[in-house]
Design a protein around this motif. Structure first.
Motif, PDB file in Angstrom:
ATOM      1  N   GLU A   1      71.815  36.736 -15.195  1.00 21.48           N
ATOM      2  CA  GLU A   1      70.860  35.637 -15.250  1.00 21.48           C
ATOM      3  C   GLU A   1      71.521  34.374 -15.810  1.00 21.48           C
ATOM      4  O   GLU A   1      71.254  33.263 -15.336  1.00 21.48           O
ATOM      5  CB  GLU A   1      69.647  36.015 -16.098  1.00 21.48           C
ATOM      6  N   CYS A   2      72.385  34.536 -16.802  1.00 24.42           N
ATOM      7  CA  CYS A   2      73.116  33.380 -17.339  1.00 24.42           C
ATOM      8  C   CYS A   2      73.987  32.749 -16.266  1.00 24.42           C
ATOM      9  O   CYS A   2      74.053  31.514 -16.143  1.00 24.42           O
ATOM     10  CB  CYS A   2      73.972  33.804 -18.527  1.00 24.42           C
ATOM     11  N   ALA A   3      74.663  33.585 -15.483  1.00 25.45           N
ATOM     12  CA  ALA A   3      75.496  33.060 -14.399  1.00 25.45           C
ATOM     13  C   ALA A   3      74.640  32.331 -13.365  1.00 25.45           C
ATOM     14  O   ALA A   3      75.037  31.287 -12.837  1.00 25.45           O
ATOM     15  CB  ALA A   3      76.267  34.202 -13.733  1.00 25.45           C
ATOM     16  N   ARG A   4      73.456  32.872 -13.094  1.00 25.65           N
ATOM     17  CA  ARG A   4      72.548  32.226 -12.145  1.00 25.65           C
ATOM     18  C   ARG A   4      72.108  30.857 -12.654  1.00 25.65           C
ATOM     19  O   ARG A   4      72.015  29.892 -11.882  1.00 25.65           O
ATOM     20  CB  ARG A   4      71.343  33.131 -11.907  1.00 25.65           C
ATOM     21  N   MET A   5      71.875  30.757 -13.949  1.00 26.81           N
ATOM     22  CA  MET A   5      71.476  29.480 -14.525  1.00 26.81           C
ATOM     23  C   MET A   5      72.599  28.453 -14.431  1.00 26.81           C
ATOM     24  O   MET A   5      72.373  27.282 -14.125  1.00 26.81           O
ATOM     25  CB  MET A   5      71.048  29.667 -15.976  1.00 26.81           C
ATOM     26  N   VAL A   6      73.826  28.901 -14.699  1.00 30.59           N
ATOM     27  CA  VAL A   6      74.961  27.985 -14.620  1.00 30.59           C
ATOM     28  C   VAL A   6      75.097  27.436 -13.198  1.00 30.59           C
ATOM     29  O   VAL A   6      75.382  26.255 -12.995  1.00 30.59           O
ATOM     30  CB  VAL A   6      76.251  28.691 -15.051  1.00 30.59           C
ATOM     31  N   SER A   7      74.866  28.305 -12.217  1.00 28.97           N
ATOM     32  CA  SER A   7      75.001  27.884 -10.831  1.00 28.97           C
ATOM     33  C   SER A   7      73.854  26.972 -10.393  1.00 28.97           C
ATOM     34  O   SER A   7      74.051  26.097  -9.549  1.00 28.97           O
ATOM     35  CB  SER A   7      75.046  29.115  -9.908  1.00 28.97           C
ATOM     36  N   GLY A   8      72.667  27.176 -10.973  1.00 30.08           N
ATOM     37  CA  GLY A   8      71.491  26.481 -10.458  1.00 30.08           C
ATOM     38  C   GLY A   8      70.973  25.315 -11.268  1.00 30.08           C
ATOM     39  O   GLY A   8      70.198  24.503 -10.752  1.00 30.08           O
ATOM     40  N   ASP A   9      71.360  25.199 -12.538  1.00 32.37           N
ATOM     41  CA  ASP A   9      70.841  24.122 -13.378  1.00 32.37           C
ATOM     42  C   ASP A   9      71.865  22.986 -13.436  1.00 32.37           C
ATOM     43  O   ASP A   9      72.962  23.164 -13.957  1.00 32.37           O
ATOM     44  CB  ASP A   9      70.570  24.645 -14.790  1.00 32.37           C
TER      45      ASP A   9
ATOM     46  N   ALA B   1      66.159  27.647 -25.586  1.00 35.87           N
ATOM     47  CA  ALA B   1      64.807  28.231 -25.513  1.00 35.87           C
ATOM     48  C   ALA B   1      64.474  28.650 -24.082  1.00 35.87           C
ATOM     49  O   ALA B   1      63.933  29.745 -23.846  1.00 35.87           O
ATOM     50  CB  ALA B   1      63.783  27.232 -26.034  1.00 35.87           C
ATOM     51  N   ASP B   2      64.802  27.779 -23.111  1.00 32.83           N
ATOM     52  CA  ASP B   2      64.564  28.121 -21.704  1.00 32.83           C
ATOM     53  C   ASP B   2      65.357  29.359 -21.309  1.00 32.83           C
ATOM     54  O   ASP B   2      64.863  30.237 -20.594  1.00 32.83           O
ATOM     55  CB  ASP B   2      64.961  26.951 -20.795  1.00 32.83           C
ATOM     56  N   THR B   3      66.593  29.402 -21.774  1.00 38.30           N
ATOM     57  CA  THR B   3      67.455  30.542 -21.447  1.00 38.30           C
ATOM     58  C   THR B   3      66.861  31.840 -21.967  1.00 38.30           C
ATOM     59  O   THR B   3      66.824  32.862 -21.266  1.00 38.30           O
ATOM     60  CB  THR B   3      68.857  30.333 -22.043  1.00 38.30           C
ATOM     61  N   MET B   4      66.385  31.811 -23.211  1.00 36.33           N
ATOM     62  CA  MET B   4      65.854  33.031 -23.787  1.00 36.33           C
ATOM     63  C   MET B   4      64.577  33.492 -23.082  1.00 36.33           C
ATOM     64  O   MET B   4      64.342  34.692 -22.934  1.00 36.33           O
ATOM     65  CB  MET B   4      65.605  32.826 -25.278  1.00 36.33           C
ATOM     66  N   GLU B   5      63.767  32.553 -22.614  1.00 40.35           N
ATOM     67  CA  GLU B   5      62.576  32.935 -21.857  1.00 40.35           C
ATOM     68  C   GLU B   5      62.975  33.637 -20.559  1.00 40.35           C
ATOM     69  O   GLU B   5      62.394  34.664 -20.181  1.00 40.35           O
ATOM     70  CB  GLU B   5      61.732  31.698 -21.546  1.00 40.35           C
ATOM     71  N   ARG B   6      63.967  33.085 -19.884  1.00 39.12           N
ATOM     72  CA  ARG B   6      64.421  33.701 -18.637  1.00 39.12           C
ATOM     73  C   ARG B   6      65.067  35.057 -18.882  1.00 39.12           C
ATOM     74  O   ARG B   6      64.881  36.004 -18.107  1.00 39.12           O
ATOM     75  CB  ARG B   6      65.391  32.760 -17.917  1.00 39.12           C
ATOM     76  N   LEU B   7      65.818  35.161 -19.981  1.00 34.92           N
ATOM     77  CA  LEU B   7      66.444  36.442 -20.297  1.00 34.92           C
ATOM     78  C   LEU B   7      65.400  37.506 -20.612  1.00 34.92           C
ATOM     79  O   LEU B   7      65.537  38.666 -20.212  1.00 34.92           O
ATOM     80  CB  LEU B   7      67.396  36.288 -21.479  1.00 34.92           C
ATOM     81  N   ALA B   8      64.366  37.106 -21.336  1.00 33.46           N
ATOM     82  CA  ALA B   8      63.312  38.064 -21.681  1.00 33.46           C
ATOM     83  C   ALA B   8      62.676  38.644 -20.421  1.00 33.46           C
ATOM     84  O   ALA B   8      62.369  39.847 -20.363  1.00 33.46           O
ATOM     85  CB  ALA B   8      62.259  37.385 -22.560  1.00 33.46           C
TER      86      ALA B   8
ATOM     87  N   ALA C   1      68.121  39.757 -30.710  1.00 33.81           N
ATOM     88  CA  ALA C   1      66.719  40.185 -30.793  1.00 33.81           C
ATOM     89  C   ALA C   1      66.264  40.811 -29.482  1.00 33.81           C
ATOM     90  O   ALA C   1      65.534  41.818 -29.471  1.00 33.81           O
ATOM     91  CB  ALA C   1      65.837  38.993 -31.155  1.00 33.81           C
ATOM     92  N   THR C   2      66.698  40.232 -28.362  1.00 34.54           N
ATOM     93  CA  THR C   2      66.333  40.773 -27.050  1.00 34.54           C
ATOM     94  C   THR C   2      66.902  42.170 -26.860  1.00 34.54           C
ATOM     95  O   THR C   2      66.200  43.086 -26.405  1.00 34.54           O
ATOM     96  CB  THR C   2      66.852  39.842 -25.932  1.00 34.54           C
ATOM     97  N   LEU C   3      68.173  42.349 -27.227  1.00 34.35           N
ATOM     98  CA  LEU C   3      68.796  43.671 -27.070  1.00 34.35           C
ATOM     99  C   LEU C   3      68.171  44.694 -28.014  1.00 34.35           C
ATOM    100  O   LEU C   3      68.007  45.861 -27.647  1.00 34.35           O
ATOM    101  CB  LEU C   3      70.303  43.567 -27.313  1.00 34.35           C
TER     102      LEU C   3
END
Length: 202
Positions: A99-107, A74-81, A145-147
């Motif tokens: 953004e996914c790569a940024r999350m992997v590096s930062g979370d 859910a957090d990921t999808m909010e950031r992706l949106a 859905a985002t795409l």
């Protein structure tokens, strides 16, 4: 918060609040000590709930981890949106992947799950929790859905398959790193997405 005394028991809190506090405490516990070493008692203490309250909602650690995985999705999808707002489908693919790569590096929890304890991601990928769907399916559906929202016109089945493909690639890149693509180098990740991922979406 894995040691020491936690907050006083919130026996009068609403069930939704208790559950939110349990998941927040579990996320901290899993991040700090790892999933294997995390204790359900420590999570209950940190969340300020009784053991019976914790086990009533999450009968075991796998169920708790699956629910935390849903929160991560859910957090990921909010950031992706936010990352893909007002972008074309091709640009959206690129920025979502970055953004996914940024999350992997930062979370710290995502890094621990997908880099330090990758064998445990099977719980996130395959186990449904509270009927909300498996992590992989939920994440793939949200990406599709985002795409679609950004203007993708390809058939639903194709978009769903491509979206699942993106999630599987992201998981693989975090778990198996090579010298060809450093997921911590966001410029390289962006170039990779432009050349090889964006063309898959129409």
């Amino acid at each position: 918060m894995s040691v020491g005394s936690g907050p006083r028991l919130r026996t009068s809190a609403a069930p939704e609040q208790q559950e939110a506090e349990i998941l927040a405490a579990a996320r901290r516990e899993f991040s700090e000590v790892g999933v294997r070493r995390a204790g359900m008692d420590s999570v209950a203490r940190a969340a300020g709930v009784s053991r019976s309250t914790l086990y009533r909602r999450f009968p075991n650690k796998d169920a708790l981890l699956a629910a935390v995985g849903e929160d991560i999705a859910a957090d990921t999808m909010e950031r992706l949106a936010l990352a893909v707002r007002d972008l074309s489908p091709h640009d959206a693919v690129v920025e979502a992947f970055v953004e996914c790569a940024r999350m992997v590096s930062g979370d710290p929890l995502i890094r621990r799950l997908f880099l330090d304890e990758p064998d445990l991601t099977g719980v996130l990928v395959s186990q449904a929790s509270r009927g909300a769907g498996a992590f992989l399916e939920a994440s793939s559906s949200a990406i599709a859905a985002t795409l679609r929202h950004t203007g993708a016109t390809m058939p639903d089945d194709d978009l769903a398959l491509v979206s699942e493909h993106f999630v599987r690639i992201a998981l693989s890149l975090t778990q198996i790193q090579t010298g060809r693509l450093d997921v911590a180098d966001l410029d390289s990740v962006r170039e990779y997405a432009v050349r090889l991922l964006a063309p898959l979406v129409s």
